[in-house]
Design an enzyme around this catalytic site. Sequence first.
Site, short mmCIF file in Angstrom:
data_model
loop_
_atom_site.label_atom_id
_atom_site.label_comp_id
_atom_site.label_asym_id
_atom_site.label_seq_id
_atom_site.Cartn_x
_atom_site.Cartn_y
_atom_site.Cartn_z
CG LEU A 40 -1.35 1.65 1.60
CD1 LEU A 40 -3.07 0.98 2.17
CD2 LEU A 40 -0.81 2.65 2.41
CG ASP A 42 0.99 7.63 -3.30
OD1 ASP A 42 2.47 7.42 -2.26
OD2 ASP A 42 1.82 8.47 -3.50
#
Length: 488
Positions: A40, A42
């Site tokens: 993961l 932004d």
Amino acid sequence: MNREQELLNRAHKEINENKKLVEKDCFRQKYHIQPPVGFLNDPNGFIEFNGEYHVFYQFNPFYPGEKMVYWAHVKSRDLINWEELPIALAPSEWYEKNGCYSGSAVKNKGVLTLMYTGNVLDEERNREAYQCLAESTDGVKFIKHSSNPVIDKQPSGFTAHFRDPKLWQKNGLWYMVIGAQTDKEEGRVLLYKSRDLLNWDFVGATAGSNMEGLEDFGYMWECPNLFNMEDKDILICCPQGVEPQGLLYNNLFQCGYLAGKLDYSSGVLKHKGFTEMDRGFEFYAPQITEDSKNRVLLIGWMGMPGDVHPTEKFRWMHCLTIPRELKLIGEKLHQSPVEELKSLRKEEIAYNHVTITDEEIQLENISGNNFELEIIIEEIDAEEFGIKLRTSKSKDEYTLLNYSRDKKLIILDRNKSGKNLKGIRGCRLSNELKSLRIFSDNSSVEIFVNNGEEVFTSRVFPDMLSTDIWFLSNNGRVNIKSVRKWEI
């Protein structure tokens, strides 16, 4: 089967096959948004739509293998309990074949509309960047626009490091800020305008390196947000390539803001300088939205490019911050945990009028891994006041927050915090230390100082048995008005 469905099937297969492995990791977070598998980064498309909050994020389900960037998607009615939705974007088209990169969301005539950067690399790894649209009437299924890409080239004088569009509407027009780099490798944020989201006109450079007194301030500026608060225009941005200056700019890349007045005709933001938003180790690429309660909300990536975490062997990496509310007090942005987080509080333990004098003390039942801790300070008549979080029984593992009264210097020291990550970050306060609000999850700490005037956001990876909390004073007395702790 079309290309998009093929890519979605591959991602879902990766999620399902690694679900049990990921869930075995003790460092999985309890109340933060995190990927079901993979990488993961932004947060994207943060928006309130039809009474629900939506957050998308950059998602590579195949990490640490091949790089394939999708948009994952979660939603919530209360900013606390997040429902995982189907993947919103997969890099299926020619204009995004190397990744659906960051962007934002708006509501356009009742349609949830995403604008994002399509990343393309040729055989020599030369970059091309395309700005694209995708639309959804139900907030779940997204259709890429037939006019994509709606911006197919960066302006003259700029490189293809041209990404992360953030949109808003003003006086009947759509505006967008986007991260960019000049041919001279100077970071910039650029302003565009449009009547219909399809046809965009370049207005000008808003801010950047070697503009408005920011000399040699980075080779690329990315992930911009622009909003108005207290009659000031505020630009949040992430400069890359800024050299450290004492306590400032010590992370690989920086995140901060400029406050002033935007000239919508020239695109230029007149401002008084750059201020870092977070003093910790992992805070980057935040995104803001304004909700129906007229709050400006923020959520950020609790990560930094190049990090190596012990979670990697369990096939996942990184999380997002807790949601925060922004307020401008004077010239300073303050960040506070959203009010809704109080609904997570369980089993309050409270102490009033605690005095510490040249000692380290524990308070019974003030301990844990997943908690909120609130400390109100009456007086610090000592050289130093400190708190050791996530401390082992042997006291050789802990995360230290330490305040030096004479220097008004507060530091976060994670040299003994556990696996992988070390270092010290700090800042000087404008006033005496009066309050702390600390959120601890299985592998993170978020510390709000003096009602959010300063914030330290960081990942930590201690043993799950390191749950003790110690309070300490050095060379003098500390009077604490109250200590309150809640399990989360």
